[in-house]
Design a protein around this motif. Structure first.
Motif, mmCIF file in Angstrom:
data_model
loop_
_atom_site.group_PDB
_atom_site.id
_atom_site.type_symbol
_atom_site.label_atom_id
_atom_site.label_comp_id
_atom_site.label_asym_id
_atom_site.label_seq_id
_atom_site.Cartn_x
_atom_site.Cartn_y
_atom_site.Cartn_z
ATOM 1 N N VAL A 19 0.841 -1.191 0.000
ATOM 2 C CA VAL A 19 0.000 0.000 0.000
ATOM 3 C C VAL A 19 0.878 1.245 0.000
ATOM 4 O O VAL A 19 1.869 1.312 0.729
ATOM 5 C CB VAL A 19 -0.921 0.005 1.251
ATOM 6 C CG1 VAL A 19 -1.600 1.342 1.420
ATOM 7 C CG2 VAL A 19 -1.936 -1.119 1.169
ATOM 8 N N LEU A 20 0.512 2.215 -0.818
ATOM 9 C CA LEU A 20 1.151 3.527 -0.775
ATOM 10 C C LEU A 20 0.219 4.465 -0.018
ATOM 11 O O LEU A 20 -0.922 4.687 -0.435
ATOM 12 C CB LEU A 20 1.415 4.076 -2.176
ATOM 13 C CG LEU A 20 2.025 5.485 -2.221
ATOM 14 C CD1 LEU A 20 3.390 5.516 -1.531
ATOM 15 C CD2 LEU A 20 2.128 5.985 -3.660
ATOM 16 N N ALA A 51 4.834 10.993 -4.074
ATOM 17 C CA ALA A 51 3.940 9.908 -4.481
ATOM 18 C C ALA A 51 4.095 9.606 -5.969
ATOM 19 O O ALA A 51 4.163 8.435 -6.375
ATOM 20 C CB ALA A 51 2.498 10.262 -4.154
ATOM 21 N N ALA A 52 4.146 10.651 -6.785
ATOM 22 C CA ALA A 52 4.302 10.458 -8.229
ATOM 23 C C ALA A 52 5.605 9.729 -8.545
ATOM 24 O O ALA A 52 5.637 8.843 -9.410
ATOM 25 C CB ALA A 52 4.247 11.803 -8.948
ATOM 26 N N ALA A 56 5.854 5.964 -10.207
ATOM 27 C CA ALA A 56 6.573 5.756 -11.461
ATOM 28 C C ALA A 56 7.532 4.575 -11.364
ATOM 29 O O ALA A 56 7.812 3.914 -12.367
ATOM 30 C CB ALA A 56 7.337 7.024 -11.841
ATOM 31 N N ASP A 57 8.028 4.294 -10.149
ATOM 32 C CA ASP A 57 9.049 3.265 -9.962
ATOM 33 C C ASP A 57 8.557 1.956 -9.367
ATOM 34 O O ASP A 57 9.234 0.949 -9.466
ATOM 35 C CB ASP A 57 10.166 3.801 -9.043
ATOM 36 C CG ASP A 57 10.949 4.934 -9.683
ATOM 37 O OD1 ASP A 57 10.932 5.057 -10.925
ATOM 38 O OD2 ASP A 57 11.567 5.704 -8.932
ATOM 39 N N GLU A 58 7.396 1.973 -8.702
ATOM 40 C CA GLU A 58 6.941 0.795 -7.967
ATOM 41 C C GLU A 58 5.495 0.481 -8.285
ATOM 42 O O GLU A 58 4.741 1.349 -8.712
ATOM 43 C CB GLU A 58 7.056 1.035 -6.455
ATOM 44 C CG GLU A 58 8.453 1.340 -5.972
ATOM 45 C CD GLU A 58 8.479 1.679 -4.496
ATOM 46 O OE1 GLU A 58 8.126 0.806 -3.681
ATOM 47 O OE2 GLU A 58 8.834 2.829 -4.176
ATOM 48 N N LYS A 59 5.128 -0.781 -8.040
ATOM 49 C CA LYS A 59 3.736 -1.201 -8.195
ATOM 50 C C LYS A 59 3.122 -1.329 -6.806
ATOM 51 O O LYS A 59 3.728 -1.882 -5.897
ATOM 52 C CB LYS A 59 3.666 -2.546 -8.906
ATOM 53 C CG LYS A 59 2.245 -3.021 -9.120
ATOM 54 C CD LYS A 59 2.216 -4.399 -9.722
ATOM 55 C CE LYS A 59 0.809 -4.911 -9.921
ATOM 56 N NZ LYS A 59 -0.143 -4.673 -8.874
ATOM 57 N N PHE A 60 1.927 -0.799 -6.654
ATOM 58 C CA PHE A 60 1.217 -0.872 -5.385
ATOM 59 C C PHE A 60 -0.134 -1.550 -5.613
ATOM 60 O O PHE A 60 -0.717 -1.446 -6.687
ATOM 61 C CB PHE A 60 1.019 0.532 -4.790
ATOM 62 C CG PHE A 60 2.313 1.187 -4.416
ATOM 63 C CD1 PHE A 60 2.885 0.954 -3.180
ATOM 64 C CD2 PHE A 60 2.967 2.016 -5.311
ATOM 65 C CE1 PHE A 60 4.088 1.553 -2.831
ATOM 66 C CE2 PHE A 60 4.175 2.616 -4.979
ATOM 67 C CZ PHE A 60 4.738 2.380 -3.731
ATOM 68 N N ARG A 84 -2.838 7.713 -16.824
ATOM 69 C CA ARG A 84 -1.746 6.834 -17.274
ATOM 70 C C ARG A 84 -2.213 5.399 -17.490
ATOM 71 O O ARG A 84 -1.420 4.543 -17.845
ATOM 72 C CB ARG A 84 -0.619 6.833 -16.241
ATOM 73 C CG ARG A 84 0.196 8.090 -16.233
ATOM 74 C CD ARG A 84 1.488 7.969 -15.413
ATOM 75 N NE ARG A 84 1.685 6.720 -14.751
ATOM 76 C CZ ARG A 84 1.880 6.553 -13.433
ATOM 77 N NH1 ARG A 84 1.909 7.602 -12.645
ATOM 78 N NH2 ARG A 84 2.065 5.372 -12.909
ATOM 79 N N GLY A 85 -3.491 5.137 -17.229
ATOM 80 C CA GLY A 85 -4.009 3.786 -17.431
ATOM 81 C C GLY A 85 -3.832 2.878 -16.233
ATOM 82 O O GLY A 85 -4.030 1.669 -16.329
ATOM 83 N N CYS A 86 -3.470 3.431 -15.105
ATOM 84 C CA CYS A 86 -3.285 2.647 -13.884
ATOM 85 C C CYS A 86 -4.631 2.517 -13.171
ATOM 86 O O CYS A 86 -5.302 3.513 -12.916
ATOM 87 C CB CYS A 86 -2.271 3.335 -12.974
ATOM 88 S SG CYS A 86 -2.013 2.496 -11.407
#
Length: 134
Positions: A19-20, A51-52, A56-60, A84-86
């Motif tokens: 979780v972020l 957060a951005a 950009a670097d990790e998946k949560f 961004r399609g996330c």
């Protein structure tokens, strides 16, 4: 215990959901981490910029977001993530009511949400079995 059971016991557990938590408030961050850890890994970003960079670097597996951040409106971050399609679920956990067009999956009012409500919402958004959890 037979050999099959012994080998099953040695298998690594599935990784905990990640979780972020995007919130500038240190007290809220501590309370949330205390509530969720160790069943859920919690990373924190105190600003939209931080957060951005993390996103950009990790998946949560879930983003828990306060709309009131020192460098802008957290709902703008949600819009940017969606653009961004996330499709990572977002729990808006804020003292400020969301706009009618917010793209969060759920909203909980801070500080009036009980720890139990917060835990249940996180489990639901992560699709965790509440019977197994706490």
């Amino acid at each position: 215990m037979n050999m099959t059971d012994a080998f099953e016991a040695c298998k690594p557990l599935a990784p905990a959901p990640h979780v972020l938590h995007v919130d500038a408030d240190d007290s809220t961050a501590l309370i949330l981490a205390t509530l969720l850890v160790p069943e859920i890994r919690v990373s924190r970003a105190p600003t939209m910029e931080a957060a951005a960079a993390r996103l950009a670097d990790e998946k949560f597996d879930l983003i828990i977001l306060d709309a009131d951040l020192p460098d802008g409106d957290g709902q703008v971050l949600t819009d940017a993530v969606r653009a961004r399609g996330c499709h990572t679920p977002v729990l808006l956990y804020s003292a400020r009511q969301p706009s009618l067009h917010h793209q969060a999956h759920a909203y909980l009012p801070k500080p009036w949400t009980s720890p139990r409500q917060l835990w249940q919402s996180v489990c639901r958004l992560l699709e965790l079995d509440l019977a197994v959890s706490r």
